[in-house]
Design a protein around this motif. Structure first.
Motif, PDB file in Angstrom:
ATOM      1  N   LYS A  71       1.148  -0.505  -0.340  1.00  0.00           N
ATOM      2  CA  LYS A  71      -0.082  -0.157   0.105  1.00  0.00           C
ATOM      3  C   LYS A  71       1.042   1.314   0.046  1.00  0.00           C
ATOM      4  O   LYS A  71       0.441   2.099   0.534  1.00  0.00           O
ATOM      5  N   LEU A  72       1.687   1.231  -0.562  1.00  0.00           N
ATOM      6  CA  LEU A  72       2.766   2.404  -0.613  1.00  0.00           C
ATOM      7  C   LEU A  72       3.051   2.642  -2.312  1.00  0.00           C
ATOM      8  O   LEU A  72       3.589   1.776  -2.939  1.00  0.00           O
ATOM      9  N   PRO A  73       2.434   3.726  -2.616  1.00  0.00           N
ATOM     10  CA  PRO A  73       2.177   3.725  -4.491  1.00  0.00           C
ATOM     11  C   PRO A  73       3.783   3.655  -5.009  1.00  0.00           C
ATOM     12  O   PRO A  73       4.771   4.476  -4.608  1.00  0.00           O
ATOM     13  N   PRO A  74       3.744   3.283  -6.187  1.00  0.00           N
ATOM     14  CA  PRO A  74       5.198   3.593  -6.624  1.00  0.00           C
ATOM     15  C   PRO A  74       5.592   4.523  -7.007  1.00  0.00           C
ATOM     16  O   PRO A  74       6.558   4.615  -7.218  1.00  0.00           O
ATOM     17  N   GLU A  75       4.667   5.514  -7.354  1.00  0.00           N
ATOM     18  CA  GLU A  75       5.339   7.203  -7.120  1.00  0.00           C
ATOM     19  C   GLU A  75       5.816   7.658  -6.112  1.00  0.00           C
ATOM     20  O   GLU A  75       6.920   8.237  -5.960  1.00  0.00           O
ATOM     21  N   ASN A  76       6.231   6.932  -4.429  1.00  0.00           N
ATOM     22  CA  ASN A  76       6.245   7.391  -3.640  1.00  0.00           C
ATOM     23  C   ASN A  76       8.271   7.102  -3.364  1.00  0.00           C
ATOM     24  O   ASN A  76       8.756   6.827  -3.911  1.00  0.00           O
ATOM     25  N   GLU A  77       8.441   8.445  -3.013  1.00  0.00           N
ATOM     26  CA  GLU A  77       9.467   8.949  -2.782  1.00  0.00           C
ATOM     27  C   GLU A  77      10.755   6.977  -2.212  1.00  0.00           C
ATOM     28  O   GLU A  77      11.554   7.205  -2.301  1.00  0.00           O
ATOM     29  N   GLU A  78       9.828   7.199  -1.114  1.00  0.00           N
ATOM     30  CA  GLU A  78      10.507   5.592  -0.629  1.00  0.00           C
ATOM     31  C   GLU A  78       9.981   4.337  -0.905  1.00  0.00           C
ATOM     32  O   GLU A  78      10.552   3.318  -0.316  1.00  0.00           O
ATOM     33  N   SER A  79       8.813   4.071  -2.245  1.00  0.00           N
ATOM     34  CA  SER A  79       8.621   2.980  -2.577  1.00  0.00           C
ATOM     35  C   SER A  79      10.206   2.443  -2.965  1.00  0.00           C
ATOM     36  O   SER A  79      10.839   2.919  -3.701  1.00  0.00           O
ATOM     37  N   TYR A  80       9.888   0.988  -3.734  1.00  0.00           N
ATOM     38  CA  TYR A  80      11.651   0.434  -3.956  1.00  0.00           C
ATOM     39  C   TYR A  80      11.448   0.734  -5.870  1.00  0.00           C
ATOM     40  O   TYR A  80      12.079   0.279  -6.347  1.00  0.00           O
ATOM     41  N   HIS A  81      10.130   0.610  -6.264  1.00  0.00           N
ATOM     42  CA  HIS A  81       9.518   0.943  -7.724  1.00  0.00           C
ATOM     43  C   HIS A  81      10.489   2.199  -8.136  1.00  0.00           C
ATOM     44  O   HIS A  81      11.455   2.051  -9.170  1.00  0.00           O
ATOM     45  N   TYR A  82      10.011   3.224  -6.749  1.00  0.00           N
ATOM     46  CA  TYR A  82      11.115   4.529  -7.201  1.00  0.00           C
ATOM     47  C   TYR A  82      12.920   4.439  -6.593  1.00  0.00           C
ATOM     48  O   TYR A  82      13.427   4.579  -7.316  1.00  0.00           O
ATOM     49  N   TYR A  83      13.248   3.964  -6.022  1.00  0.00           N
ATOM     50  CA  TYR A  83      14.692   3.424  -5.721  1.00  0.00           C
ATOM     51  C   TYR A  83      15.221   2.522  -7.362  1.00  0.00           C
ATOM     52  O   TYR A  83      16.404   3.224  -7.378  1.00  0.00           O
ATOM     53  N   MET A  84      14.258   2.021  -7.519  1.00  0.00           N
ATOM     54  CA  MET A  84      14.699   0.838  -8.690  1.00  0.00           C
ATOM     55  C   MET A  84      14.868   1.643  -9.799  1.00  0.00           C
ATOM     56  O   MET A  84      16.287   2.065 -10.211  1.00  0.00           O
ATOM     57  N   GLN A  85      14.137   3.066 -10.160  1.00  0.00           N
ATOM     58  CA  GLN A  85      14.517   3.839 -11.199  1.00  0.00           C
ATOM     59  C   GLN A  85      15.222   5.133 -11.283  1.00  0.00           C
ATOM     60  O   GLN A  85      16.106   4.828 -11.803  1.00  0.00           O
ATOM     61  N   GLU A  86      15.131   5.310  -9.581  1.00  0.00           N
ATOM     62  CA  GLU A  86      16.386   6.262  -9.673  1.00  0.00           C
ATOM     63  C   GLU A  86      17.670   5.665  -9.947  1.00  0.00           C
ATOM     64  O   GLU A  86      19.026   6.392 -10.076  1.00  0.00           O
ATOM     65  N   ASN A  87      17.535   4.873  -8.955  1.00  0.00           N
ATOM     66  CA  ASN A  87      19.283   4.336  -9.147  1.00  0.00           C
ATOM     67  C   ASN A  87      20.138   3.461  -9.941  1.00  0.00           C
ATOM     68  O   ASN A  87      20.945   2.869  -9.846  1.00  0.00           O
ATOM     69  N   PHE A  88      18.474   2.548 -10.782  1.00  0.00           N
ATOM     70  CA  PHE A  88      19.534   1.585 -11.456  1.00  0.00           C
ATOM     71  C   PHE A  88      18.761   1.981 -12.624  1.00  0.00           C
ATOM     72  O   PHE A  88      19.585   2.297 -13.880  1.00  0.00           O
ATOM     73  N   PHE A  89      17.778   1.729 -12.389  1.00  0.00           N
ATOM     74  CA  PHE A  89      16.546   1.445 -14.292  1.00  0.00           C
ATOM     75  C   PHE A  89      16.757   2.383 -15.073  1.00  0.00           C
ATOM     76  O   PHE A  89      16.993   2.241 -16.335  1.00  0.00           O
ATOM     77  N   LYS A  90      16.503   3.882 -14.764  1.00  0.00           N
ATOM     78  CA  LYS A  90      16.466   4.718 -15.712  1.00  0.00           C
ATOM     79  C   LYS A  90      18.344   5.599 -16.079  1.00  0.00           C
ATOM     80  O   LYS A  90      18.176   6.182 -17.245  1.00  0.00           O
ATOM     81  N   HIS A  91      19.024   4.597 -15.935  1.00  0.00           N
ATOM     82  CA  HIS A  91      20.103   5.080 -15.990  1.00  0.00           C
ATOM     83  C   HIS A  91      20.866   4.037 -16.908  1.00  0.00           C
ATOM     84  O   HIS A  91      22.396   3.866 -17.719  1.00  0.00           O
ATOM     85  N   VAL A  92      20.510   2.577 -17.697  1.00  0.00           N
ATOM     86  CA  VAL A  92      20.948   2.085 -18.374  1.00  0.00           C
ATOM     87  C   VAL A  92      19.891   1.280 -19.325  1.00  0.00           C
ATOM     88  O   VAL A  92      18.509   2.167 -19.651  1.00  0.00           O
ATOM     89  N   ASN A  93      20.279   0.724 -20.680  1.00  0.00           N
ATOM     90  CA  ASN A  93      19.592  -0.093 -22.143  1.00  0.00           C
ATOM     91  C   ASN A  93      18.352  -1.512 -21.189  1.00  0.00           C
ATOM     92  O   ASN A  93      18.019  -2.391 -22.222  1.00  0.00           O
ATOM     93  N   LEU A  94      18.140  -0.980 -19.362  1.00  0.00           N
ATOM     94  CA  LEU A  94      16.460  -2.196 -19.717  1.00  0.00           C
ATOM     95  C   LEU A  94      15.754  -1.518 -19.683  1.00  0.00           C
ATOM     96  O   LEU A  94      15.468  -0.826 -19.585  1.00  0.00           O
ATOM     97  N   HIS A  95      14.902  -2.836 -20.946  1.00  0.00           N
ATOM     98  CA  HIS A  95      13.739  -2.541 -21.254  1.00  0.00           C
ATOM     99  C   HIS A  95      12.535  -2.834 -19.888  1.00  0.00           C
ATOM    100  O   HIS A  95      12.546  -3.946 -19.026  1.00  0.00           O
ATOM    101  N   PRO A  96      11.480  -1.754 -19.790  1.00  0.00           N
ATOM    102  CA  PRO A  96      10.704  -1.292 -19.131  1.00  0.00           C
ATOM    103  C   PRO A  96       9.829  -2.362 -18.910  1.00  0.00           C
ATOM    104  O   PRO A  96       9.791  -3.148 -17.229  1.00  0.00           O
ATOM    105  N   GLU A  97       9.759  -3.595 -19.573  1.00  0.00           N
ATOM    106  CA  GLU A  97       8.623  -4.064 -19.734  1.00  0.00           C
ATOM    107  C   GLU A  97       9.499  -5.863 -19.523  1.00  0.00           C
ATOM    108  O   GLU A  97       8.985  -6.925 -18.708  1.00  0.00           O
ATOM    109  N   ASN A  98      11.307  -5.296 -19.087  1.00  0.00           N
ATOM    110  CA  ASN A  98      11.317  -6.830 -18.578  1.00  0.00           C
ATOM    111  C   ASN A  98      11.905  -6.965 -17.090  1.00  0.00           C
ATOM    112  O   ASN A  98      13.286  -7.448 -16.276  1.00  0.00           O
TER     113      ASN A  98
END
Length: 241
Positions: A71-98
């Motif tokens: 029950k923590l929204p993915p856009e919340n800065e303390e969610s792990y969705h947000y953590y992974m985007q900021e620390n890793f996913f958006k900086h490399v060429n991983l495909h979002p669907e993967n």
């Protein structure tokens, strides 16, 4: 169980990144199990730098994260969705669907847990699982207890874990009390596991992980039963060995 002791956090992070990069370079379509928290941040930074130097390609990689707060929204800065985007996913060429992270906002939690396990199975299982460790020996959100969850489940967090994680939130009462976490059997099915630990506050847990009894009250001790587990720790985390 293999134990690698590095001088400090930076060296530990670099070693972990090199092992993960080796996995991806040898098998470009690797399925990676990923962790969050402060400890893996240095590893992710190293991997991002390696990607920008052209030393690693994530275009075929599939990832599964260990957990997410309930029950923590993915856009919340303390969610792990947000953590992974900021620390890793958006900086490399991983495909979002993967990239896969448990969805904490779902209403039908049991269905989400079943579906997550099924996605891991359909992907062929985890080739390399990255783990952190709590000061009480928890991995993922598999907390100490008489019994441990086998597969992905909704779990109650202990007061110790809530207190530890409160440093990431504005106040203690903002920390979620529940999370969806991959279970111990699923973790132990990974073909290879690396566990990272840094700092004196992890020394007791590391001692029990390596030299203690296999005990569900120290979930990390179950890694003793896995044939391809490597612990990468700094000198402070190794101080009680």
């Amino acid at each position: 169980m293999r134990v690698i002791v590095e001088n400090d956090y930076q060296s530990m992070s670099r070693k972990a990144a090199l092992l993960l990069a080796s996995q991806v370079n040898l098998k470009p379509n690797s399925v990676l199990g990923l962790a969050t928290g402060s400890t893996p941040e240095g590893m992710y930074q190293e991997l991002v730098e390696m990607y920008h130097r052209g030393e690693i390609d994530f275009s075929e990689v599939v990832t599964f994260n260990l957990d997410e707060y309930y029950k923590l929204p993915p856009e919340n800065e303390e969610s792990y969705h947000y953590y992974m985007q900021e620390n890793f996913f958006k900086h490399v060429n991983l495909h979002p669907e993967n990239t896969n992270i448990p969805r904490g906002m779902v209403e039908k939690v049991e269905t989400e847990c079943w579906y997550y396990e099924e996605k891991i199975r359909r992907a062929g299982g985890i080739d390399l699982q990255v783990l952190g460790i709590g000061s009480n020996g928890h991995i993922g959100f598999n907390e100490p207890g008489d019994r441990l969850n086998v597969t992905t489940k909704l779990v109650e967090l202990t007061e110790e874990t809530i207190e530890s994680n409160s440093r990431f939130f504005d106040s203690l009462d903002k920390v979620p009390r529940k999370a969806i976490s991959v279970g111990m059997a699923t973790i132990l099915k990974a073909r290879r596991i690396i566990l990272l630990a840094s700092g004196k506050n992890k020394a007791e847990a590391i001692k029990k992980t390596i030299n203690g009894y296999v005990d569900t009250r120290i979930p990390s001790s179950l890694l003793q039963t896995h044939p391809e587990t490597t612990l990468i720790i700094d000198e402070e985390a190794a101080s009680l060995l």
